[in-house]
Design a protein around this motif. Structure first.
Motif, PDB file in Angstrom:
ATOM      1  N   HIS A   1      -4.593  18.568 -24.592  1.00 49.41           N
ATOM      2  CA  HIS A   1      -3.177  18.919 -24.504  1.00 49.41           C
ATOM      3  C   HIS A   1      -2.557  18.344 -23.232  1.00 49.41           C
ATOM      4  O   HIS A   1      -1.426  17.839 -23.248  1.00 49.41           O
ATOM      5  CB  HIS A   1      -3.024  20.442 -24.533  1.00 49.41           C
ATOM      6  CG  HIS A   1      -1.625  20.906 -24.800  1.00 49.41           C
ATOM      7  ND1 HIS A   1      -1.348  22.041 -25.521  1.00 49.41           N
ATOM      8  CD2 HIS A   1      -0.417  20.405 -24.438  1.00 49.41           C
ATOM      9  CE1 HIS A   1      -0.037  22.208 -25.599  1.00 49.41           C
ATOM     10  NE2 HIS A   1       0.543  21.228 -24.934  1.00 49.41           N
ATOM     11  N   ILE A   2      -3.273  18.412 -22.132  1.00 45.51           N
ATOM     12  CA  ILE A   2      -2.769  17.840 -20.879  1.00 45.51           C
ATOM     13  C   ILE A   2      -2.532  16.336 -21.038  1.00 45.51           C
ATOM     14  O   ILE A   2      -1.476  15.804 -20.655  1.00 45.51           O
ATOM     15  CB  ILE A   2      -3.752  18.103 -19.724  1.00 45.51           C
ATOM     16  CG1 ILE A   2      -3.887  19.606 -19.455  1.00 45.51           C
ATOM     17  CG2 ILE A   2      -3.290  17.387 -18.451  1.00 45.51           C
ATOM     18  CD1 ILE A   2      -5.038  19.968 -18.530  1.00 45.51           C
ATOM     19  N   LEU A   3      -3.495  15.656 -21.617  1.00 48.36           N
ATOM     20  CA  LEU A   3      -3.365  14.212 -21.826  1.00 48.36           C
ATOM     21  C   LEU A   3      -2.207  13.894 -22.764  1.00 48.36           C
ATOM     22  O   LEU A   3      -1.462  12.923 -22.548  1.00 48.36           O
ATOM     23  CB  LEU A   3      -4.674  13.657 -22.389  1.00 48.36           C
ATOM     24  CG  LEU A   3      -5.868  13.679 -21.429  1.00 48.36           C
ATOM     25  CD1 LEU A   3      -7.155  13.375 -22.173  1.00 48.36           C
ATOM     26  CD2 LEU A   3      -5.671  12.705 -20.282  1.00 48.36           C
ATOM     27  N   ALA A   4      -2.032  14.699 -23.793  1.00 46.32           N
ATOM     28  CA  ALA A   4      -0.927  14.480 -24.726  1.00 46.32           C
ATOM     29  C   ALA A   4       0.415  14.665 -24.031  1.00 46.32           C
ATOM     30  O   ALA A   4       1.372  13.926 -24.294  1.00 46.32           O
ATOM     31  CB  ALA A   4      -1.045  15.429 -25.914  1.00 46.32           C
ATOM     32  N   CYS A   5       0.510  15.644 -23.136  1.00 46.97           N
ATOM     33  CA  CYS A   5       1.753  15.851 -22.380  1.00 46.97           C
ATOM     34  C   CYS A   5       2.093  14.626 -21.538  1.00 46.97           C
ATOM     35  O   CYS A   5       3.265  14.205 -21.461  1.00 46.97           O
ATOM     36  CB  CYS A   5       1.625  17.080 -21.478  1.00 46.97           C
ATOM     37  SG  CYS A   5       1.707  18.672 -22.339  1.00 46.97           S
ATOM     38  N   MET A   6       1.104  14.050 -20.924  1.00 41.93           N
ATOM     39  CA  MET A   6       1.332  12.842 -20.123  1.00 41.93           C
ATOM     40  C   MET A   6       1.879  11.715 -20.992  1.00 41.93           C
ATOM     41  O   MET A   6       2.821  11.000 -20.611  1.00 41.93           O
ATOM     42  CB  MET A   6       0.022  12.434 -19.445  1.00 41.93           C
ATOM     43  CG  MET A   6      -0.477  13.428 -18.418  1.00 41.93           C
ATOM     44  SD  MET A   6      -2.194  13.162 -17.924  1.00 41.93           S
ATOM     45  CE  MET A   6      -2.057  11.649 -17.004  1.00 41.93           C
ATOM     46  N   GLN A   7       1.302  11.575 -22.166  1.00 48.47           N
ATOM     47  CA  GLN A   7       1.739  10.510 -23.049  1.00 48.47           C
ATOM     48  C   GLN A   7       3.156  10.771 -23.587  1.00 48.47           C
ATOM     49  O   GLN A   7       3.965   9.856 -23.709  1.00 48.47           O
ATOM     50  CB  GLN A   7       0.764  10.352 -24.216  1.00 48.47           C
ATOM     51  CG  GLN A   7       0.989   9.080 -25.008  1.00 48.47           C
ATOM     52  CD  GLN A   7       0.844   7.844 -24.152  1.00 48.47           C
ATOM     53  OE1 GLN A   7      -0.201   7.612 -23.551  1.00 48.47           O
ATOM     54  NE2 GLN A   7       1.879   7.043 -24.079  1.00 48.47           N
ATOM     55  N   LEU A   8       3.460  12.008 -23.890  1.00 48.85           N
ATOM     56  CA  LEU A   8       4.787  12.347 -24.401  1.00 48.85           C
ATOM     57  C   LEU A   8       5.864  12.112 -23.338  1.00 48.85           C
ATOM     58  O   LEU A   8       6.992  11.720 -23.663  1.00 48.85           O
ATOM     59  CB  LEU A   8       4.822  13.806 -24.872  1.00 48.85           C
ATOM     60  CG  LEU A   8       4.096  14.082 -26.189  1.00 48.85           C
ATOM     61  CD1 LEU A   8       3.934  15.575 -26.418  1.00 48.85           C
ATOM     62  CD2 LEU A   8       4.834  13.433 -27.363  1.00 48.85           C
ATOM     63  N   ILE A   9       5.533  12.332 -22.088  1.00 46.71           N
ATOM     64  CA  ILE A   9       6.481  12.032 -21.011  1.00 46.71           C
ATOM     65  C   ILE A   9       6.749  10.538 -20.953  1.00 46.71           C
ATOM     66  O   ILE A   9       7.904  10.093 -20.862  1.00 46.71           O
ATOM     67  CB  ILE A   9       5.949  12.550 -19.659  1.00 46.71           C
ATOM     68  CG1 ILE A   9       5.952  14.081 -19.641  1.00 46.71           C
ATOM     69  CG2 ILE A   9       6.797  12.004 -18.506  1.00 46.71           C
ATOM     70  CD1 ILE A   9       5.214  14.682 -18.464  1.00 46.71           C
ATOM     71  N   GLN A  10       5.691   9.738 -21.005  1.00 44.97           N
ATOM     72  CA  GLN A  10       5.880   8.293 -20.981  1.00 44.97           C
ATOM     73  C   GLN A  10       6.682   7.813 -22.186  1.00 44.97           C
ATOM     74  O   GLN A  10       7.446   6.845 -22.103  1.00 44.97           O
ATOM     75  CB  GLN A  10       4.522   7.590 -20.935  1.00 44.97           C
ATOM     76  CG  GLN A  10       3.855   7.619 -19.572  1.00 44.97           C
ATOM     77  CD  GLN A  10       4.614   6.821 -18.530  1.00 44.97           C
ATOM     78  OE1 GLN A  10       4.951   5.656 -18.735  1.00 44.97           O
ATOM     79  NE2 GLN A  10       4.892   7.456 -17.395  1.00 44.97           N
ATOM     80  N   ALA A  11       6.540   8.495 -23.306  1.00 46.66           N
ATOM     81  CA  ALA A  11       7.237   8.099 -24.535  1.00 46.66           C
ATOM     82  C   ALA A  11       8.740   8.335 -24.469  1.00 46.66           C
ATOM     83  O   ALA A  11       9.488   7.835 -25.317  1.00 46.66           O
ATOM     84  CB  ALA A  11       6.646   8.846 -25.727  1.00 46.66           C
ATOM     85  N   ILE A  12       9.210   9.080 -23.464  1.00 46.97           N
ATOM     86  CA  ILE A  12      10.651   9.285 -23.304  1.00 46.97           C
ATOM     87  C   ILE A  12      11.354   7.976 -22.969  1.00 46.97           C
ATOM     88  O   ILE A  12      12.528   7.780 -23.293  1.00 46.97           O
ATOM     89  CB  ILE A  12      10.927  10.330 -22.199  1.00 46.97           C
ATOM     90  CG1 ILE A  12      10.333  11.693 -22.580  1.00 46.97           C
ATOM     91  CG2 ILE A  12      12.424  10.474 -21.932  1.00 46.97           C
ATOM     92  CD1 ILE A  12      10.372  12.721 -21.456  1.00 46.97           C
TER      93      ILE A  12
END
Length: 363
Positions: free
Chosen positions: A306-317
């Protein structure tokens, strides 16, 4: 979903997966020395490099030396933003955080100082408000206003720009070195007999002036992760967005001049990852995940993912056509991606609060 899994796998390869059974004392000691202290030492070195790059640019201002100074600013930003899951100890007690990183910048007052003839020195800047020094002052001077581009034209630099840049970079370096020293050598500059805060943090007990038990340290660490997950979601991302596009406000964005905002937020969540897994750079050891594993191995792994997914979702902005947070919040799809990141971060915060923090008292 398949794409997100591939992204998570990529992040896992970069940052490393570590999860081994360990005692609380082993977790605390590793995080104290190999995560927190290591981060601050890297930060201090990065600010030295920033000061050197600024000096080279001032001595020989051209597009290449400007780009190198801008890169050095971004390089120093990474370890600093990667420390925000542990904004306790000397960074708080010595008041270093606001001197390093107050935002928004008071751009109007800074422009006024640049327009007068008062000599610019480190002591002069030290005496100004915290929103006239630190990272974002240097950022504005190096990158410009960030409205149409994230690089200040050489023609806009004046002698006073150069003087303020050098003095501000010197002051930033002094604060960063003091912070690293407080963790590695002496946490109280008024008492030379005190050890580095890393030793205090790593050795809780009845005689410890701040942490009387392992549980107190573990609680500090988990609460630090909770706090930065909340701040990134509900302040750093949500507040500039406003209720709708018409109320979006670039002035509330952190690092708006350099278009480095999404990297900042990603590094903030990386700080959670470092504390949770015990991984920082090439150093790997037990983190909070090891405590969770003792109770629920499946949950421990899910939280890491979940932590890693959050990082990726931020970059996807980030907008597909280029730009950063300041551009994304003015588009429908950019706001949708930002909302997804906020939701994921709020879910992470909730899991840390309801499923990880209670485990501290079960040791």
């Amino acid at each position: 979903m398949k794409t997100l899994k591939l992204m998570v796998a990529a992040f896992s390869a970069v940052f490393g997966m570590s999860a081994s059974a360990a005692s609380n004392q082993e977790i605390i000691s590793h995080i104290s020395y190999n995560v927190i202290s290591a981060t601050y030492v890297e930060f201090a070195h990065a600010t030295v490099s920033l000061k050197q790059a600024v000096d080279i640019f001032v001595q020989n201002p051209n597009e290449s030396t400007l780009a190198q100074a801008q890169a050095a600013w971004r390089g120093a930003r990474m370890p600093w933003e990667s420390s925000e899951a542990f904004l306790f100890g000397p960074v708080d007690s010595l008041g270093i955080d606001p001197m390093l990183d107050t935002w928004p910048l008071n751009k109007q007052d800074l422009d006024s100082v640049l327009a007068i003839n008062t000599p610019i020195t480190t002591d002069m800047i030290r005496g100004l408000g915290t929103n006239l020094q630190g990272f974002h002052t240097i950022e504005y001077l190096l990158f410009g206003d960030g409205i149409r581009t994230n690089s200040r034209p050489l023609s806009q630099f004046t002698q006073r720009h150069f003087e303020y840049l050098q003095a501000a970079a010197q002051l930033e370096m002094e604060y960063a070195v003091a912070l690293a020293n407080s963790w590695t050598t002496n946490y109280n500059p008024e008492d030379a007999t005190t050890p580095g805060y890393s030793a205090i943090f790593a050795q809780p007990g009845a005689n410890n002036p701040f942490y009387t038990s392992d549980a107190a340290v573990m609680e500090e660490l988990v609460n630090g992760m909770i706090a930065i997950a909340d701040e990134v979601a509900n302040a750093k991302i949500a507040e500039p967005m406003g209720a709708d596009i018409s109320s979006a406000n670039v002035g509330l964005i952190e690092s708006p001049f350099s278009w480095n905002s999404l990297n900042d937020y990603t590094f903030n969540i990386r700080s959670i990852y470092s504390v949770y897994t015990g991984t920082y750079r090439t150093s790997k050891g037990p983190g909070i995940k090891a405590m969770v594993e003792r109770h629920n191995p499946q949950l421990a792994q899910q939280i890491e993912q979940h932590i890693l997914a959050c990082m990726q979702l931020i970059q996807a902005i980030r907008p597909a056509g280029g730009g950063d947070m300041g551009q994304a919040i003015f588009t429908v799809d950019g706001r949708q991606r930002a909302t997804q990141a906020i939701q994921a971060l709020n879910q992470l915060q909730a899991v840390l609060e309801t499923q990880v923090l209670p485990l501290v008292d079960k040791q």
